[in-house]
Design a protein around this motif. Structure first.
Motif, short mmCIF file in Angstrom:
data_model
loop_
_atom_site.label_atom_id
_atom_site.label_comp_id
_atom_site.label_asym_id
_atom_site.label_seq_id
_atom_site.Cartn_x
_atom_site.Cartn_y
_atom_site.Cartn_z
N GLN A 182 0.81 -1.22 0.00
CA GLN A 182 0.00 0.00 0.00
C GLN A 182 0.84 1.27 0.00
N ASP A 183 2.06 1.19 0.54
CA ASP A 183 2.88 2.39 0.65
C ASP A 183 4.18 2.25 -0.13
N TYR A 184 4.15 1.47 -1.20
CA TYR A 184 5.34 1.26 -2.02
C TYR A 184 4.94 1.41 -3.48
N PRO A 185 5.77 2.11 -4.24
CA PRO A 185 6.98 2.85 -3.83
C PRO A 185 6.64 4.31 -3.51
N THR A 186 7.44 4.89 -2.64
CA THR A 186 7.27 6.30 -2.30
C THR A 186 8.42 7.15 -2.82
N ARG A 187 9.39 6.51 -3.47
CA ARG A 187 10.54 7.22 -4.04
C ARG A 187 11.07 6.40 -5.22
N SER B 135 7.24 3.65 -15.19
CA SER B 135 6.69 4.55 -14.16
C SER B 135 5.17 4.60 -14.17
N GLY C 44 4.39 3.55 -10.64
CA GLY C 44 4.12 4.77 -9.88
C GLY C 44 5.37 5.41 -9.33
N ALA C 45 6.53 5.11 -9.93
CA ALA C 45 7.78 5.71 -9.49
C ALA C 45 8.77 5.69 -10.65
N ASP D 155 14.68 -3.70 0.51
CA ASP D 155 13.48 -2.88 0.74
C ASP D 155 12.71 -2.60 -0.54
N TYR E 126 13.84 -0.95 -3.15
CA TYR E 126 14.27 0.27 -3.82
C TYR E 126 15.55 0.09 -4.62
N THR F 194 4.01 -6.31 -5.96
CA THR F 194 3.79 -5.04 -6.64
C THR F 194 4.72 -4.88 -7.83
#
Length: 316
Positions: free
Chosen positions: A25-30, A56, A60-61, A86, A88, A263
């Protein structure tokens, strides 16, 4: 999109819908860094940048590419495996990692990573000079069986082409002499120049020479004949279960959370069905061939068994 690609992608999507995976739900944020373990400008770099430039909208990143080349891709992979698990940092492997492991070039192995998805495949071919005492694959096999070690085959010693040539010889029960060249272009020019009998090649390196009558395609390592070489039989047609491809897949450091892996896998699967992406990959001399985590793991595990069996043959 090839028939095989459509089948795999469609089946994968249907299974994903039935399984209803839990996405992060909170990936990716960067941005997600993409370590390409090869120098800029090569086949892996070109194809992986196509992924990075198109992902992207599905992930979403952004996905900046970091090239870390050296020692057959193992320097970059050594850096990737050390990164935090993680999600990233991702990286890319192909069959070269398996051969490097088998011949002792690196302590790294494919299962030191979590596999996310196989994305592209570059079919490999056996090509021959035009002045040989045979004009097709069956004739070459007969000649090689009657004349052990008479034929020279151009490969990258200790690399994937060496493995593929050894698999052909094993499957059809003959022996030939392996001659090492640094790259595909060098060995194809050696065939055209009369310094080699046969070589492992691909469409981008060999098709123009074949069209000019300077060499011939003997067989392809694909499951089915492909549009660019419709008259070239596959090894499978000749009775050998050989799937000779250079595939490129996405991996992450071991231990990335399951929902993050899901994801990433889902984003790559959606990308694999994007017509613009497919066309860009095709224009670069490869095919989109999506296999998700489970199928990709099975593919590399089976291939690893073959590489270990032939390790003594392909050791440089």
């Amino acid at each position: 999109m090839t028939k095989f690609t459509r089948t795999i992608a469609g089946a994968g999507l249907a299974m994903a819908m039935m399984a209803q995976p839990v996405f992060a739900q909170d990936y990716p944020t960067r941005p997600v860094e993409f370590i390409v373990p090869w120098a800029p400008g090569g086949g892996s770099d070109i194809l992986m940048r196509i992924i990075a430039n198109n992902i992207s909208g599905y992930l979403g990143a952004e996905m900046p590419v970091i090239n870390i080349g050296g020692v057959g891709g193992t320097v970059g992979l050594a850096e990737a495996v050390r990164r935090p698990a993680d999600g990233y940092t991702i990286s890319q492997v192909h069959e070269g990692l398996l051969t490097a492991t088998a011949v002792g070039m690196t302590d790294l192995a494919w299962d030191d990573f979590d596999l996310i998805a196989l994305m592209t495949a570059s079919p490999q071919y056996l090509v021959a000079a035009t002045d040989q005492p045979f004009d097709d694959f069956e004739g070459m096999v007969a000649y090689a069986q009657e004349n052990p070690n008479a034929l020279t085959v151009g490969v990258t010693l200790g690399g994937v082409p060496h493995l593929h040539a050894a698999m052909i010889a094993e499957a059809f029960d003959f022996e030939w002499r392996y001659v090492g060249y640094e790259g595909t272009g060098e060995r194809i020019r050696a065939v055209v120049g009369g310094n080699l009998d046969v070589a492992i090649g691909d469409i981008s390196s060999s098709l123009s020479f074949a069209e000019n009558g300077d060499l011939i395609f003997l067989a392809s390592g694909t499951e089915e004949r492909i549009a660019q070489t419709p008259d070239v039989p596959t090894f499978m047609e000749m009775g050998a279960d050989l799937d000779l491809l250079i595939t490129r897949g996405i991996v992450v450091p071991k231990g990335v959370p399951e929902d993050v892996q899901v994801t990433l896998e889902a984003a790559l699967e959606q990308l694999a069905m994007d017509e613009t992406f497919i066309q860009q990959i095709n224009n670069s001399g490869a095919d989109v061939m999506f296999r998700g985590r489970e199928d990709y793991t099975t593919y590399l595990r089976n291939l690893s068994d073959t590489v270990e069996r032939l390790a003594e043959v392909i050791a440089p």
